[in-house]
Structure formats: C-alpha cells, structure tokens
Design an enzyme around this catalytic site. Structure first.
Site, PDB file in Angstrom:
ATOM      1  N   ARG A 256       0.816  -1.212   0.000  1.00  0.00           N
ATOM      2  CA  ARG A 256       0.000   0.000   0.000  1.00  0.00           C
ATOM      3  C   ARG A 256       0.850   1.263   0.000  1.00  0.00           C
ATOM      4  O   ARG A 256       0.555   2.225  -0.719  1.00  0.00           O
ATOM      5  CB  ARG A 256      -0.951  -0.017   1.197  1.00  0.00           C
ATOM      6  CG  ARG A 256      -1.833   1.206   1.376  1.00  0.00           C
ATOM      7  CD  ARG A 256      -2.421   1.762   0.086  1.00  0.00           C
ATOM      8  NE  ARG A 256      -3.063   0.755  -0.748  1.00  0.00           N
ATOM      9  CZ  ARG A 256      -3.240   0.882  -2.051  1.00  0.00           C
ATOM     10  NH1 ARG A 256      -2.793   1.960  -2.689  1.00  0.00           N
ATOM     11  NH2 ARG A 256      -3.832  -0.078  -2.747  1.00  0.00           N
TER      12      ARG A 256
ATOM     13  N   LYS B 254       5.582  38.619  -0.715  1.00  0.00           N
ATOM     14  CA  LYS B 254       4.171  38.553  -1.084  1.00  0.00           C
ATOM     15  C   LYS B 254       3.400  39.748  -0.534  1.00  0.00           C
ATOM     16  O   LYS B 254       3.968  40.595   0.170  1.00  0.00           O
ATOM     17  CB  LYS B 254       3.580  37.224  -0.603  1.00  0.00           C
ATOM     18  CG  LYS B 254       4.250  36.006  -1.272  1.00  0.00           C
ATOM     19  CD  LYS B 254       3.714  34.709  -0.753  1.00  0.00           C
ATOM     20  CE  LYS B 254       2.284  34.462  -1.197  1.00  0.00           C
ATOM     21  NZ  LYS B 254       2.185  34.250  -2.659  1.00  0.00           N
TER      22      LYS B 254
ATOM     23  N   GLU C 224       5.960  39.900  -5.479  1.00  0.00           N
ATOM     24  CA  GLU C 224       4.580  39.771  -5.959  1.00  0.00           C
ATOM     25  C   GLU C 224       4.012  41.154  -6.245  1.00  0.00           C
ATOM     26  O   GLU C 224       4.148  42.075  -5.433  1.00  0.00           O
ATOM     27  CB  GLU C 224       3.733  39.064  -4.906  1.00  0.00           C
ATOM     28  CG  GLU C 224       2.273  38.885  -5.310  1.00  0.00           C
ATOM     29  CD  GLU C 224       1.491  38.138  -4.258  1.00  0.00           C
ATOM     30  OE1 GLU C 224       1.647  36.908  -4.161  1.00  0.00           O
ATOM     31  OE2 GLU C 224       0.723  38.797  -3.515  1.00  0.00           O
TER      32      GLU C 224
ATOM     33  N   LYS D 157       2.239  24.469  -2.471  1.00  0.00           N
ATOM     34  CA  LYS D 157       0.956  23.866  -2.084  1.00  0.00           C
ATOM     35  C   LYS D 157       1.017  22.351  -2.266  1.00  0.00           C
ATOM     36  O   LYS D 157       0.309  21.751  -3.079  1.00  0.00           O
ATOM     37  CB  LYS D 157      -0.179  24.484  -2.895  1.00  0.00           C
ATOM     38  CG  LYS D 157      -0.375  25.969  -2.600  1.00  0.00           C
ATOM     39  CD  LYS D 157      -1.473  26.576  -3.448  1.00  0.00           C
ATOM     40  CE  LYS D 157      -1.627  28.066  -3.150  1.00  0.00           C
ATOM     41  NZ  LYS D 157      -2.654  28.714  -3.984  1.00  0.00           N
TER      42      LYS D 157
END
Length: 288
Positions: A106, A173, A202, A141
C-alpha cells in the site's frame, strides 16, 4: 524495518527519510494480518499494472519502499519515470519475500499513484503551452511531508520546480509588502538582511511592476492579473526581469496566459488537486 544502505544512492536522503516515515505510519508495531497468515519463508512475484492512460512517476520511490523493508526484493522497471503509459501497460515486476511485498504494497502504491497523478496533470499543462516559451512551475501547495516527492513528480511531468521552501528564495508577497509599507521598503529590508538568495516580488498592479523594476528586481510575480494587464506588464518589463503569472490558472485558460509573453506560469493545482493515478499490483506466482 531494515535499512538498505546501497539504495540510498538512488534517491535523496530526504526522500528516503520520507519513505521511512510513511512505512512507520502504516506498519507501526507490525503487520498483524500478514505476519499471522504468511509463512516467513514464502515468496511472491507480482506485476504492477497501469489502470489508465497517463504519465508514470514514482517507480524508483516504490522500489525504495520495498527495499527499505527487505533488500532481497527484486524490482524490474518495464518503463521509466516520466514516460507516457497506456491503460493495461506493465510498469514493473516485483518479486521476493512475500511478507515484505505484502506489507509494503500500500505504501509503494500510494507513492506511485500520487506521483503519477501529479506527473500526468503537469504534462497536460506543459503540452497545453508547448507552442509558447512559457515554463510551467509548481508551488509550495504540496501535501505536508511529501514536498520533495511531489516536486519530483512535477519534474517527471515536464514541469519545473519553484522554490523548495522558505529558505532557498525570497518571495515578497502581499502580506510582507503590507507589513513593510511598500514594495520598496520590503526589498530594502531583504537586501539589508545580507541574504544572497534570489528575490522575487509579488505585484498586483502595473504600478507595482514599475516599482519592482525600478529597484532592479529580476523576478516579478503577476498576481491574479488579467491577460490584458499581463501583456502590458510584459511590454513594460521589456526583458529586464523574468515574469511569473500566478492565480486561477486552469487547463482551460493556461494557453491564453502563456500567450501574454510571461516567462513562467505557477500552478498550485499540480500538487494540491491532482487526481490519483490508478495503478494495481497483481500477484501472479507464489512459493510457500
């Protein structure tokens, strides 16, 4: 669990440790089902089969899962990571001590399925923009604890990796800019810190782009800009910095984004929303 030192050379130390954590999570104090049913000296031979069309990734990781448990496992690849495969295709053959094969099954297939899903989705984006010069990038992410395997899968799909983490690139950012008070103030603070890693900023408007360019920033992220604004940013930049498009990019609109002339397109969906690739292990022979 047995540690196979020779296999460390196949993968990075960090990925090998990820494999150990995954096995420890699944096995815990022992595989009570397999250990109760399967004799110690039994052996098995199996075939890993693709259950759908796609791009395979994670074969070496799957092999390493089993070798971590038992160095006598024999794993023979019938294709390579990054290859396009069809439903029903034989991906690999595996044989050896039955207990190790069943216990590691698995975990090995989880890695192979997730990584192949990421590679398959990445290849779709890469092919969608193949008529342009845009490069498809991943983001941070990723699944917690699986960043390096997720990013390896992106490379297998033909994409490239953005920063690995918070340590290998500065990405200023919107929250950083708001905290510092301006793009200029944020960039100055970074430069005064003495760091030598690449700086990316950004931007949300064309004025932001102009400000970043005036500071000599060499990489600028265009956050959720329309195609019209991105084309204008490319014109303003005129090659003085690399431009990265980010935000709400899909297979339906990625070509439109690429045609604006940006250098990079970063896509969080590559690793936060891949469909797990369907793969199975069929045991074809046993020896008790």
């Amino acid at each position: 669990m047995l540690k196979n030192v020779e296999n460390e050379a196949l993968l990075s130390v960090e990925i090998s440790e990820c494999i150990r954590r995954a096995l420890a999570e699944d096995i815990g104090s022992g595989d009570v089902t397999t250990d109760s049913i399967v004799p110690v000296h039994a052996s098995l031979r199996g075939r890993i089969i693709a259950k759908q069309n796609g791009v395979v990734a994670g074969l070496r990781v799957a092999e390493s899962v089993w070798l971590e448990l038992e160095p006598r496992i024999r794993f023979v690849q019938k294709t390579t990571d990054g290859a396009r495969v069809a439903k029903g295709m034989l991906l690999a053959e595996v044989s050896g001590p039955a207990r190790a094969l069943l216990t590691g099954e698995r975990t090995a297939l989880n890695f192979l399925g997730r990584m192949s899903g990421i590679a398959t989705l990445t290849r779709q984006f890469v092919e969608a923009v193949s008529s342009t010069r845009a490069i498809i990038l991943d983001t941070r992410k990723t699944a917690p604890g699986l960043r390096l395997t997720d990013k390896l899968a992106v490379r297998c799909g033909g994409g490239q990796n953005h920063r690995t983490g918070l340590f290998d690139m500065v990405l200023i950012k919107d929250n950083h800019i708001d905290f510092a008070g301006s793009i200029t103030a944020a960039v100055q603070r970074v430069r005064e810190s003495g760091t030598t890693v690449e700086i990316e900023v950004e931007t949300r408007t064309l004025d932001d782009v102009q400000e970043a360019l005036s500071l000599g920033v060499k990489r600028i992220l265009l956050d959720n800009m329309t195609s019209e604004l991105m084309r204008e940013a490319v014109r303003i930049c005129a090659g003085r910095a690399k431009l990265e498009a980010s935000g709400n990019v899909s297979l339906e609109n990625v070509l439109e984004v690429a045609r604006t002339g940006v250098d990079y397109i970063s896509i969080g969906a590559l690793t936060h929303s891949p469909k797990v690739y369907d793969v199975s292990l069929e045991f074809v022979d046993r020896n008790d």
